[in-house]
Design an enzyme around this catalytic site. Structure first.
Site, PDB file in Angstrom:
ATOM      1  CE  LYS A 183      -3.913   2.017   2.565  1.00  0.00           C
ATOM      2  NZ  LYS A 183      -4.823   1.855   3.704  1.00  0.00           N
ATOM      3  CB  SER A 231      -8.062   3.680   2.571  1.00  0.00           C
ATOM      4  OG  SER A 231      -7.276   3.084   3.594  1.00  0.00           O
ATOM      5  CB  SER A 255      -8.392   0.853   5.466  1.00  0.00           C
ATOM      6  OG  SER A 255      -9.136   2.012   5.282  1.00  0.00           O
TER       7      SER A 255
HETATM    8  N1  GLN Z   1     -13.264   4.114   6.016  1.00  0.00           N
HETATM    9  C1  GLN Z   1     -12.642   4.599   7.209  1.00  0.00           C
HETATM   10  C2  GLN Z   1     -12.261   6.049   7.031  1.00  0.00           C
HETATM   11  O1  GLN Z   1     -12.592   6.603   6.030  1.00  0.00           O
HETATM   12  C3  GLN Z   1     -11.455   3.763   7.577  1.00  0.00           C
HETATM   13  C4  GLN Z   1     -10.215   4.132   6.874  1.00  0.00           C
HETATM   14  C5  GLN Z   1      -9.042   3.308   7.280  1.00  0.00           C
HETATM   15  O2  GLN Z   1      -9.166   2.281   7.949  1.00  0.00           O
HETATM   16  N2  GLN Z   1      -7.876   3.784   6.928  1.00  0.00           N
HETATM   17  O3  GLN Z   1     -11.663   6.633   7.860  1.00  0.00           O
END
Ligand code: GLN
Length: 487
Positions: free
Chosen positions: A79, A154, A178
């Site tokens: 990532k 994400s 994410s």
């Molecule tokens: N969807 C969540 C957010 O927008 C989690 C994001 C993540 O785990 N990095 O913050």
């Protein structure tokens, strides 16, 4: 040979038996990327030359008869918020479009020590803020099961790369879901370890009390294998846990007799797609048939988790992202005539809408006069959520929940941010409580994968892996390749 279809543990066997070479395998992955990347868009940066060089090195090690680590010579994807020395790391932001780190994250150091191969860096929501990869400055990744749908986020690029055969395994990061949510949306395995199990050193900070790096893989065995490599004490991360790391593959016994599986009723409430609910009810029945005991439990503060997270995470993000000031890192506006003007213009231009929304929200909840009402209150509720889990775990060994209340939705940018925030309801509490959670494929709804989440006690990754493995072995959802088609 379609080597890209194999799991890492299968490829390891083939490498050791000299049936294939790492160079051959690495080339097959890049060939696959040439075939499908135009429609998937999982990657931001590829590193073919170094990958092939590394593969040749592993082949030499194998030829010399030396023993190799389970991930040696096996291509993975990283990532793009995980620092890779000499390889561009953008966090999918204009702010870091041209940023090349001068050091490796702890997890990268460990993977390099095991002689693995890095194919490239994967697309994500900007600074890991989002659930779709649509907030990336560069591109939206497409779901290999239906190219018109989101892959989740994400870590959507990391999940799509694995599922499309563009990597054998990958790393994601999980602040509120994410890793698990994209794994669920794309039909693969994603695990968020206990907070502190994996070093955050070199993971670009979003919300430091919640962030955790973890594996995204084809199957549970590979998840355990990658976890074995990346866990461990790190002196560069003050929250790194000084705990022994077990061999997680030893937990894969294919036996859940007597295991107490808790079903928290708050996760099966309004908002859960009835078809997803059906898949989970079937999974529970399957577990019961395998000898597990199903226990009803309650996590009464679940309804406050999303709002609590969306105070704490932006608060921490607003502090963490203050370092991007146009002076030290990344994008700098060259037209400004004073330092304050330069910083303002650099941040206005360098960050996308979602990141700015969170910085503003975070700055607001931390400002004097509002701190007690919002931030402090959220921290108190966080404690209640943690206590809920502790209580539930008096009655059961793992919790089984949906990973997401819905399957992957269309890429059309029509969902408003608040509606997307609310869909994090099943994954966020796990981060707030610092627990380990895994998402594994549990079935399909209208041709789209459905993930189920198993949540464990602190440092008890082994039990969720054991439960996940037993389910996987009695189904073959993980063996079905995504069609890479439309609708
Ligand atoms: N969807 C969540 C957010 O927008 C989690 C994001 C993540 O785990 N990095 O913050």
């Amino acid at each position: 040979m379609d080597l890209y279809k194999n799991a890492a543990h299968e490829l390891h066997e083939k490498l050791v038996k000299k049936e294939i070479s790492s160079v051959e395998l690495t080339i097959s992955i890049y060939n696959r990327i040439d075939q499908v990347e135009d429609s998937v868009k999982a990657y931001l940066t590829l590193d073919k030359e170094n990958a092939l060089e590394q593969a040749a090195k592993v082949d030499k090690i194998i030829a010399s008869g030396e023993k190799i680590a389970p991930l040696a010579g096996i291509p993975g994807a990283i990532k793009d918020n995980i620092s890779t020395k000499g390889l561009r790391t953008t966090c999918s932001s204009k702010m870091l479009e041209n940023f090349t780190p001068i050091y490796d994250a702890h997890v990268i150091q460990k993977l390099r020590a095991d002689e693995t191969i890095f194919i490239g860096k994967t697309n994500m929501d900007e600074f890991a803020m989002g659930s779709t990869t649509e907030t990336s400055y560069f591109q939206t990744t497409h779901n290999p099961w239906n190219l018109e749908r989101v892959p989740g986020g994400s870590s959507g690029g990391s999940a799509a790369a694995v599922v499309a055969g563009e990597a054998i395994w990958s790393l994601g990061s999980d602040t509120g879901g994410s890793i698990r949510q994209p794994a669920s949306f794309t039909g693969c395995v994603g695990i968020k370890p206990t907070y502190g199990r994996v070093s955050r050193y070199g993971c670009v900070a979003f919300a430091s009390s919640l962030d955790q790096i973890g594996p995204i893989t084809r199957d549970v065995t590979d998840a355990a294998t990658v976890l074995n490599t990346i866990c461990g004490v790190c002196t560069m991360d003050s929250t790194s846990l000084h705990e022994e790391v077990p061999d997680f593959t030893k937990a894969l016994t294919n036996d859940v007799k007597g295991l107490r599986i808790g079903v928290p009723k708050e996760y099966y409430a309004a908002g859960l797609d009835p078809k997803v609910d059906g898949v989970l009810k079937k999974a529970l029945a399957d577990y019961e048939a395998m000898g597990a005991k199903i226990v009803d439990v309650s996590l009464p503060h679940t309804e406050y988790a999303v709002i609590t997270y969306y105070i704490i995470a932006p608060a921490e993000a607003s502090a963490n992202l203050a370092r991007f000031d146009g002076v030290r890192y990344g994008y700098r506006d060259m037209k400004a005539t004073s330092a304050p003007e330069m910083t303002t213009a650099s941040r206005t231009e360098g960050f996308g809408a979602e990141v700015k929304r969170r910085i503003m929200l975070g700055t607001y909840v931390l400002s004097s006069g509002y701190y007690d009402a919002y931030y402090l209150k959220a921290m108190q509720v966080r404690t209640l959520i943690r206590q809920d889990f502790a209580k539930a775990f008096e009655q059961c060994d793992v919790l089984l929940t949906p990973t997401s209340p819905v399957v992957a939705y269309p890429i059309d940018g029509k969902m408003d941010p608040l509606a997307i925030y609310l869909l994090d309801v099943c994954t966020i509490p796990v981060n707030l409580a610092g627990l380990p959670g895994i998402s594994i494929p549990a079935g399909f709804v209208d041709g789209m994968p459905v993930g189920m989440q198993l949540i464990g006690k602190v440092l008890d990754e082994e039990t969720i892996l054991r439960a996940a493995y037993a389910f996987e072995q009695s189904h073959d959802y993980h063996k079905v390749m995504a069609p890479l088609g439309g609708k």
